[in-house]
Design an enzyme around this catalytic site. Structure first.
Site, PDB file in Angstrom:
ATOM      1  N   HIS A  22      30.472  27.342 -30.411  1.00  0.00           N
ATOM      2  CA  HIS A  22      30.681  28.748 -31.447  1.00  0.00           C
ATOM      3  C   HIS A  22      30.926  27.983 -32.945  1.00  0.00           C
ATOM      4  O   HIS A  22      31.837  27.462 -32.939  1.00  0.00           O
ATOM      5  CB  HIS A  22      31.586  29.408 -30.742  1.00  0.00           C
ATOM      6  CG  HIS A  22      32.175  30.443 -31.732  1.00  0.00           C
ATOM      7  ND1 HIS A  22      31.576  31.472 -32.170  1.00  0.00           N
ATOM      8  CD2 HIS A  22      33.484  30.458 -32.052  1.00  0.00           C
ATOM      9  CE1 HIS A  22      32.185  32.103 -33.193  1.00  0.00           C
ATOM     10  NE2 HIS A  22      33.495  31.663 -33.043  1.00  0.00           N
TER      11      HIS A  22
ATOM     12  N   HIS B 280      30.955  37.845 -36.951  1.00  0.00           N
ATOM     13  CA  HIS B 280      31.868  36.626 -36.580  1.00  0.00           C
ATOM     14  C   HIS B 280      31.256  35.540 -36.370  1.00  0.00           C
ATOM     15  O   HIS B 280      31.719  34.705 -37.365  1.00  0.00           O
ATOM     16  CB  HIS B 280      32.449  37.043 -35.084  1.00  0.00           C
ATOM     17  CG  HIS B 280      33.358  36.158 -34.542  1.00  0.00           C
ATOM     18  ND1 HIS B 280      34.041  36.172 -33.424  1.00  0.00           N
ATOM     19  CD2 HIS B 280      33.558  34.748 -35.056  1.00  0.00           C
ATOM     20  CE1 HIS B 280      34.934  35.219 -33.128  1.00  0.00           C
ATOM     21  NE2 HIS B 280      34.640  34.346 -34.138  1.00  0.00           N
TER      22      HIS B 280
ATOM     23  N   GLU C 187      38.628  30.724 -27.585  1.00  0.00           N
ATOM     24  CA  GLU C 187      37.346  31.383 -27.032  1.00  0.00           C
ATOM     25  C   GLU C 187      37.082  30.645 -25.465  1.00  0.00           C
ATOM     26  O   GLU C 187      35.851  30.655 -25.125  1.00  0.00           O
ATOM     27  CB  GLU C 187      36.337  30.928 -27.814  1.00  0.00           C
ATOM     28  CG  GLU C 187      36.345  31.486 -29.230  1.00  0.00           C
ATOM     29  CD  GLU C 187      36.282  33.427 -29.292  1.00  0.00           C
ATOM     30  OE1 GLU C 187      35.939  33.754 -28.253  1.00  0.00           O
ATOM     31  OE2 GLU C 187      36.382  33.793 -30.322  1.00  0.00           O
TER      32      GLU C 187
ATOM     33  N   HIS D 165      30.698  29.526 -37.402  1.00  0.00           N
ATOM     34  CA  HIS D 165      30.677  30.688 -38.332  1.00  0.00           C
ATOM     35  C   HIS D 165      29.658  30.370 -39.532  1.00  0.00           C
ATOM     36  O   HIS D 165      30.021  30.150 -40.657  1.00  0.00           O
ATOM     37  CB  HIS D 165      32.080  31.042 -38.972  1.00  0.00           C
ATOM     38  CG  HIS D 165      33.040  31.325 -37.889  1.00  0.00           C
ATOM     39  ND1 HIS D 165      34.578  31.263 -38.466  1.00  0.00           N
ATOM     40  CD2 HIS D 165      33.057  31.728 -36.618  1.00  0.00           C
ATOM     41  CE1 HIS D 165      35.243  31.583 -37.300  1.00  0.00           C
ATOM     42  NE2 HIS D 165      34.364  31.392 -36.117  1.00  0.00           N
TER      43      HIS D 165
HETATM   44  P1  13P Z   1      40.017  28.409 -31.841  1.00  0.00           P
HETATM   45  O1  13P Z   1      40.677  27.603 -32.886  1.00  0.00           O
HETATM   46  O2  13P Z   1      41.106  28.980 -30.950  1.00  0.00           O
HETATM   47  O3  13P Z   1      38.858  27.474 -31.171  1.00  0.00           O
HETATM   48  O4  13P Z   1      39.528  29.610 -32.517  1.00  0.00           O
HETATM   49  C1  13P Z   1      38.495  29.799 -33.487  1.00  0.00           C
HETATM   50  C2  13P Z   1      37.599  30.816 -33.474  1.00  0.00           C
HETATM   51  O5  13P Z   1      36.453  30.596 -34.188  1.00  0.00           O
HETATM   52  C3  13P Z   1      37.775  31.938 -32.686  1.00  0.00           C
HETATM   53  O6  13P Z   1      36.595  32.778 -32.817  1.00  0.00           O
HETATM   54 ZN    ZN Z   2      35.003  32.337 -34.187  1.00  0.00          ZN
END
Ligand code: 13P
Ligand code: ZN
Length: 269
Positions: free
Chosen positions: A142, A214, A119, A144
């Site tokens: 970022h 996401h 990302e 989840h």
């Molecule tokens: P990475 O392992 O490349 O950081 O990706 C994790 C992710 O949440 C992608 O949206």
């Molecule tokens: Zn992600």
């Protein structure tokens, strides 16, 4: 082992906060496998010795040209690396990069050639945007978060400010500690430049942005503050779900109660 963090207590403290937050993300169940990523603008900690450090990777394209990042340095989580591993050893599960003078590529300089997160286009585009606005925000996150992501599976909550108003109304603290609310980005391919552009557009009005189906993307002065914003929003989503599980639609604070609180706490809107 030699590390860029040795004899640099301020930088080590900043990376220590990243490791602490990575542990929280795992404990909360928001960081399955390699899920989520963190980048920190560490340019203010860079001394002459760091500037002289040679590249330990080839120059790689960012995918965008980002003029405000010329000569900037970032700590980045490694792609495919786990938050639970980063919590124990941030420099084996992330790396420090230098943005080159073309503003479109970077090299890794420390400690190990760990390839940055997939990302990176979103993270670096966001840092470029924050600098262009003269903002003192250094961290982007970022992750989840289960309940916030679940909300985005219903188009009702994707409409502008519907989720913000619902979440703010669950408990007064949410508006106090996430005063700009929650922006919404319709589903876009992970790690794409399109996702980066859509995120920046929302950041004009919000500090925390949902990526439909996401995760969230949050910015703040440091990584702990970015985490706190996501945490209070997800807490509100949990209260909403708890009420629904008890069999009723929660009342929520009234618009009048929220207005009164915004005035008392001098909140932006
Ligand atoms: P990475 O392992 O490349 O950081 O990706 C994790 C992710 O949440 C992608 O949206
Ligand atoms: Zn992600």
């Amino acid at each position: 082992m030699s590390s860029i963090l040795n004899n640099r207590p301020a930088l080590a403290a900043e990376i220590g906060k990243v490791a602490e937050v990575a542990g929280y993300l795992w404990q909360k169940g928001w960081a399955e496998r390699n899920g989520g990523n963190i980048t920190i603008n560490i340019t203010e900690y860079v001394d002459d010795a760091i500037k002289a450090m040679p590249a330990i990777s080839e120059a790689k394209r960012i995918g965008a040209t980002l003029p405000y990042l010329k000569g900037c340095y970032f700590y980045c989580k490694g792609t495919q690396k786990r938050m639970r591993d980063l919590a124990r050893d941030p420099m084996a599960n992330g790396s420090v990069i230098r943005v080159l003078d073309d503003c479109a590529s970077y090299v890794i300089i420390a400690d190990q050639p760990v390839k940055p997160t997939s990302e990176l286009p979103s993270h670096l585009s966001v840092h470029n945007y924050l600098l262009s606005k003269g903002m003192n925000y250094k961290a982007s996150l970022h992750t989840h978060p289960i309940e916030l992501v679940a909300l985005t599976h219903n188009q009702k909550f994707m409409a502008k400010d519907v989720a913000s108003n619902l979440l703010w109304s669950m408990i007064p603290e949410t508006k106090a500690f996430c005063p700009r609310g929650l922006g919404m980005v319709p589903y876009t391919l992970p790690s794409s430049v399109e996702l980066a552009e859509a995120t920046i557009k929302e950041l004009e009005d919000y500090d925390v942005v949902m990526w439909e189906k996401h995760g969230v993307f949050a910015v703040d002065t440091d990584i702990m503050a970015a985490f706190d914003q996501v945490d209070v929003l997800n807490k509100s989503a949990l209260i909403y779900i708890a009420a629904k599980n008890m069999g009723f639609e929660p009342e929520g604070m009234s618009q009048e109660q929220m207005r009164e609180m915004s005035e008392a706490f001098h909140l932006p809107k």
